[in-house]
Design an enzyme around this catalytic site. Structure first.
Site, PDB file in Angstrom:
ATOM      1  N   CYS A   1       6.400  -1.218   3.790  1.00  0.00           N
ATOM      2  CA  CYS A   1       6.863   0.013   3.191  1.00  0.00           C
ATOM      3  C   CYS A   1       6.032   1.079   3.804  1.00  0.00           C
ATOM      4  O   CYS A   1       6.327   2.315   3.578  1.00  0.00           O
ATOM      5  CB  CYS A   1       7.159   0.160   1.796  1.00  0.00           C
ATOM      6  SG  CYS A   1       7.915  -1.127   0.988  1.00  0.00           S
TER       7      CYS A   1
ATOM      8  N   CYS B   1       2.751   2.645  -1.718  1.00  0.00           N
ATOM      9  CA  CYS B   1       2.327   1.271  -1.773  1.00  0.00           C
ATOM     10  C   CYS B   1       3.327   0.235  -1.051  1.00  0.00           C
ATOM     11  O   CYS B   1       4.208   0.860  -0.373  1.00  0.00           O
ATOM     12  CB  CYS B   1       2.806   0.823  -3.342  1.00  0.00           C
ATOM     13  SG  CYS B   1       4.606   0.957  -3.815  1.00  0.00           S
TER      14      CYS B   1
END
Lengths: 437, 702
Positions: free
Chosen positions: A97, A420
């Protein structure tokens, strides 16, 4: 004042501007596109938006997570299609991500090292076009089948296999090493930090409300590239991920999505599967000024962290934030704008709680006292991944662009971008307003 | 601080189980009293609408009843009174108007599971530490706090029979699927979820799950056809246990009674059965084993061990790769796996991957398997062994080879390197004869297949320093082994008593006994495999080699030996690995006795009573075990029992050779041995120690 690490080489890197396509729920407006389509759209878009001569672009980097075999270096194919000269190198990076954060920092290093004065960095994800997954056993068979000649030989494909082996497997967002779904891990994280279902739903409502407001006020429109994709070329100008009609009652009625029946993470307080692309133009500061640009922001510093994917899959920002602040001699109070990736409302709230916790500081960060209280008004004021959607490869560049825009809009000086990623990875970037944008 | 800590929040009473002074919670009679009071309070207080049972211990719910406590009971009546009281308590909790939720993290086994089963709702964490089991059967007992009844009502007859009769672990996902528990949650959310569940039950918004049995299961379990299920269970169990374990038929009986006559009759049956079983010799023997095995899972020299980082293993065959597996997987060591050729070492590492692959999905995942296998580095040279702290050799059983190995390893090894030989019989002093530092050469005797056989025999010599011993024991424990320490000598302890036993089997064959007759007799005695089948598994050639090592001992004691094994090997019958041995392992008569073996024996088959076979074989083994104690090869009867049961499969319900002798009485054992001696020769002469015990009336376990 901070010692600017970015200036150590004598070359500082600035964000000239950034754009993105509208973000769309997977299976909707971009269903018939591929990541190559959205990538070339956004690459062409950043060139047009900034007015840079495409031959002045020295390098292209794009982040993506789910690759299409035919365009596995999607940055290169999309750059060529977007009219960037074939003499300009391009590469594609992947880091779950935070792939487009990695694209941005790769471009930043390319500029800092003097290999380019200007580079385009961004990312793309079309979750609607996830290649079907087959078991390894089936893939082996299909490979062998390439050498089959007679129709009789093709019968061998099925030998010792059951027809159901050949059904494509639905892709899951699970951690390879632990086999845990990301949603399960986030549910665990929220519980570990005592984040209730209600807090998560309230956060979800907040992010949708803010995103709707930022859309209506036209703030998001500044980052969004009006996009028309094949085959219908219908013009799209807004994200379709924002739930304008939601409220706390509706959110509280949803069933848990991952941990049933007592989990707290639902479809309503998670980021949706999303298609979209984003791009930024980064330049060496002097070169940008010489070319007549008024850069929006300076990319001062960045870092990556990693933790145990079993224990702290999504807690990266709680580690990355104090480290980047400390080494720049800053505290949370010095930060005016925070853009944090919202994989799940519960994950954002857990990170904020960790930063506010003395125990977390002493046990995990080896610091005497808590990092500090961020204050919600600084966080994701124009919406976040829960409301705007989260095309894995494209979110990072959205965060950086929005942070720069908000610095101007909110008259701030420092912005913190943090995110994250699967694998227990985390990222933080310190952005400074140039005051000229 | 009491056993239970209660605190109330939002009209829910959280009852924390926290047995004082213990790492885990056990059910004790005093706990029952405290529970009764807690229930009174729960019932009485209007402000409380539901309860939650949860453990305050780390990663542990309730591990069962206190075995030591009820093992001290002397009469059935005392025991029944306690069980009755337990039944009343759990029955009361079950039918209480206010629902009680069991919030389970860590093992809920035996009485702990029964406690949970009497709750209205069972919520468990999906953590690897959480597991459910009825291990009573392994102690020769059955669950007697309603386990045979409530579990059956929840999960059905077939599943209940399976888990109660085997004692196997059930993990949360399976438990949820079979209906043993209602829901799972991550450990982080357990308390909050339990609170919500308790609230939901009290309000009626949450209902416990009810299993929906398939039509097939309904026919098999709820109609007169259910006898098919019970009969099959009985038959399968009999095949496995040969009627040696009285708990097994009792379990079937209790479940059947409960299903046919209702829970009240079922609980009665459970109580009677338990009271009877507790005083059976089988259960006593199995509980004895439980206690002595636990003791063998501690390092008596704890604290003296040297730190071990990298382990070298020489020989990448079946034993070597097995030791590499437990070193890498259980002990977490980096392993240098050496063989003469790199391709052999690489193949040995591949064997570890293959074996672990069978366990993928059962406790480890593919990624963890890969991480373990990556800890094993194949090498074909001695030089890298300079990095190791412990070397375990598993090269072929030739003393010359082993000495050469010691020389090569010492040439490159660290000053304080410990070299352990995994020989099954060669005295360690022989292996160390030419060593530069013989005091650092010891024995670590594993059993095949290493990942599955629990025993490790650590062999010490007169000159072995305690830190070396401590290091080897610690390593074994970390590999998940049950460890006994024995003194040096041919065959140490386990191989020695086994070789006397095997020799007797071969003598019986020579005298005309049949292969399957001998094996059947010893399986009836309680061994999991017969001696000749075992010899096929180990390799008849290996057996012959061991016999060569044992020869001086046999000769010294003028034991008549059989040399027929050599003939069998010379003819190419080596056991399973060559396709044929005493049995056939290929062709159309696979599994049957190999008739050609009888040709080598040169004698006619004649009927020898199973009883004679059993007596000769068993007395030979236990008699030799006493000699090992007498000579100081083993230092206690406990080690002797652990070694024989967990290394050789000696009948667990007989408790091991020494427990067995005690039950028989040394007096009777001496008479038996003397009778055998008169009929079959000097080799049966009882050990002096046994005679001494017989005359003085002493017991191995006073």
């Amino acid at each position: 004042m901070a010692t600017a690490r970015t200036d150590g080489s004598g070359r500082s890197v600035v964000l000239v501007d950034g754009v993105r396509t509208p973000f769309m729920r997977s299976g909707t407006e971009y269903l018939r596109t591929t990541s190559y389509d959205l990538a070339r759209t956004v690459l062409k878009g950043i060139v047009e938006r900034t007015g840079i001569k495409s031959s002045d672009v020295g390098y292209v980097v794009m982040g993506t997570v789910i690759q299409n075999i035919r365009t596995s270096n999607v940055a290169r194919d999309a750059a060529l299609a977007a009219g960037i000269p074939n003499s300009v190198p391009a590469h594609t990076v992947t880091m779950a991500c935070i792939s487009s954060n990695q694209a941005i920092t790769s471009a930043l290093e390319t500029i800092r090292s003097g290999n380019a004065d200007a580079a385009v960095a961004g990312g793309v994800e079309v979750m609607s076009d996830t290649p079907p997954q087959f078991d390894k056993k089936v893939r082996e068979r299909l490979f062998e089948a390439q050498s089959f000649k007679s129709p009789l030989e093709f019968r061998k494909i099925l030998q010792g296999m059951s027809p159901s082996d050949f059904l494509p497997k639905a892709p899951t967002i699970s951690e390879y090493s632990t086999e845990e779904l990301m949603g399960e891990s986030a549910d665990r994280l929220a519980a570990a930090f005592g984040i209730s279902r209600e807090e998560q739903d309230r956060y979800a409502l907040r992010t949708h409300t803010l995103a709707a407001k930022a859309t209506e006020s036209g703030r998001l429109a500044e980052e969004i590239l009006p996009t028309a994709v094949p085959p219908d070329f219908e013009l799209l100008t807004e994200d379709n991920t924002i739930r304008r009609d939601t409220n706390i009652e509706k959110l509280s009625r949803l069933s848990p999505a991952f941990v049933r029946p007592f989990g707290t993470i639902t479809a309503g307080n998670s980021s949706p599967l999303t298609d979209g692309a984003s791009a930024t133009l980064l330049m060496e500061e002097e070169a940008a000024r010489a070319a007549g640009y008024r850069p929006r922001a300076r990319l001062r510093d960045y870092l990556y962290v990693a933790q145990d994917p079993g224990e702290e899959l999504l807690l990266g920002p709680a580690y990355a934030t104090p480290r980047i602040l400390d080494r720049n001699g800053l505290t949370l109070d010095d930060i005016d704008v925070v853009e944090i990736h919202e994989a799940f409302a519960g994950q954002v709230l857990a990170v904020l709680k960790a930063l506010e916790s003395d125990d977390f500081a002493s046990e995990k960060l080896q610091r005497g006292k808590r990092v500090g209280d961020i204050g919600m008004d600084r966080v994701n004021a124009w919406g976040g991944s829960v409301s705007l959607g989260h095309p894995f490869g494209a979110t990072g560049a959205r965060l950086v662009t929005t942070a720069a825009h908000r610095l101007e809009e909110e008259d701030g000086h420092f912005a913190l971008v943090t995110a994250c990623a699967a694998g227990g990875l985390g990222h933080a970037m310190l952005i400074e307003r140039t005051g000229e944008g | 601080m009491g056993y239970l800590d209660v605190y109330k929040e939002d009209k829910i009473a959280f009852v924390y189980l926290d047995q004082p002074g213990s790492r885990v919670n056990k059910l004790t009679t005093s706990a029952v009293r405290v529970f009764e009071e807690a229930l009174d309070e729960l019932e009485r207080e209007d402000a409380v609408r539901a309860g939650v049972l949860i453990s305050a211990k780390k990663d542990s719910f309730v591990v069962g009843a206190d075995i030591e406590e009820f093992s001290r009971l002397e009469t059935k009546e005392e025991l029944k009174e306690i069980i009755r009281r337990g039944h009343r308590l759990l029955g009361r909790m079950e039918s209480l108007k206010k629902p009680v939720v069991a919030a389970i993290h860590g093992p809920a086994v035996g009485g702990g599971l029964e406690l949970a089963l009497a709750c209205r709702y069972r919520l468990a964490t999906d953590h690897p530490a959480t597991k459910f089991a009825f291990p009573e059967v392994l102690l020769g007992l059955l669950p007697a706090l309603g386990g045979t009844q409530r579990a059956t009502n929840l999960i059905g007859v077939q599943k209940a029979l399976e888990i109660i009769m085997t004692g196997k672990n059930v993990y949360p996902a399976q438990a949820k699927k079979m209906g043993l528990i209602d829901a799972t949650i991550h450990p982080e959310g357990l308390l909050d979820a339990a609170k919500r569940a308790a609230g939901g039950l009290a309000e009626g918004t949450l209902k416990p799950r009810h299993r929906k049995p398939s039509v097939r299961d309904r026919v098999l379990e709820d109609t007169p056809l259910d006898h098919l299920v019970y009969d099959r269970a009985q038959k399968n169990a009999y095949q496995r246990t040969r009627g040696n374990y009285p708990a097994i038929p009792k379990i079937i009986e209790c479940i059947r009674t409960g299903q046919r006559k209702g829970i009240k009759a079922g609980l009665e049956a459970e109580m009677d059965a338990f009271a009877e079983l507790l005083f059976t010799p089988e259960s006593r023997a199995q509980r004895h084993l439980f206690f002595i095995k636990n003791a063998a899972e501690k390092n008596p020299y704890e604290g003296q061990e040297k730190e071990v980082g990298t382990v070298g293993i020489l020989g990448a065959g079946l034993m070597g790769s097995g030791i590499a597996q437990v070193s890498a997987a259980r002990a977490g060591r980096r392993v240098l796996l050496k063989d003469a050729e790199l391709k052999l070492a690489a193949r040995g590492r591949g064997e570890v991957w293959k074996d672990l692959s069978k366990r993928v999905g059962k406790g480890i995942n593919a990624f963890e398997r890969d991480r373990i296998v990556e800890r094993i580095v194949p090498v074909d040279d001695y030089a890298p062994l300079s990095q190791t702290d412990l070397v375990i050799e598993a090269v072929p059983e030739e003393v010359g080879l082993k000495r050469e190995m010691v020389r090569q390893v010492e040439a490159v090894g660290k000053e304080d390197l410990v070299i352990a030989s995994n020989t099954s019989a060669i005295p360690i002093r022989e292996v160390a004869a030419e060593a530069k530092r013989p005091e650092r050469v010891v024995g670590m005797h594993y059993f095949s297949p290493v990942p599955r056989m629990p025993l490790l025999e650590v062999v010490r010599k007169e000159d072995t320093p305690e830190w070396v011993l401590a290091t080897c024991i610690e390593e074994g424990l970390r590999q998940g082994k049950t460890v006994i320490t024995v003194n040096d000598g041919p065959g140490f302890y386990s191989t020695r008593i086994l070789s006397f036993y095997m020799n007797e089997a071969l003598l019986l064959l020579e005298e005309g006994a049949t292969v399957d007759g001998i094996d059947k007799a010893m399986m009836d005695f309680g061994f999991p495999v017969g001696p000749l089948k075992l010899l096929d598994e180990v390799g008849i050639d290996t057996g012959v080699k061991i016999n060569e090592v044992m020869r001086p001992l046999f000769e010294k004691r003028s034991v008549q030996t059989s040399d027929r094994g050599e003939g069998v090997v010379a003819a190419g019958y080596k056991g399973r690995k060559s396709g044929r041995g005493f049995y056939l392992y290929e062709g159309k008569n696979k599994g049957e006795v190999n008739p050609e073996v009888y040709e080598f024996l040169g004698t006619e088959r004649r009927p020898i009573p199973a009883r004679t076979i059993r007596d000769r074989m068993a007395m030979m083994m236990v008699g030799e075990a006493v000699r090992c104690l007498e000579e100081g090869i083993i230092s206690s009867p406990q080690d002797g029992d652990v070694g024989a049961v967990f290394g050789l499969g000696f009948a667990p319900f007989r408790g091991g050779p020494f427990w067995y002798l005690d039950q028989m009485g040394p007096e009777r054992a001496v008479v038996k041995l003397n009778n055998l001696r008169a009929a079959h020769g000097e080799r049966f002469a009882p050990a002096g120690l046994l005679e001494e015990y017989a005359t003085s009336g002493r017991r191995f376990y006073p």
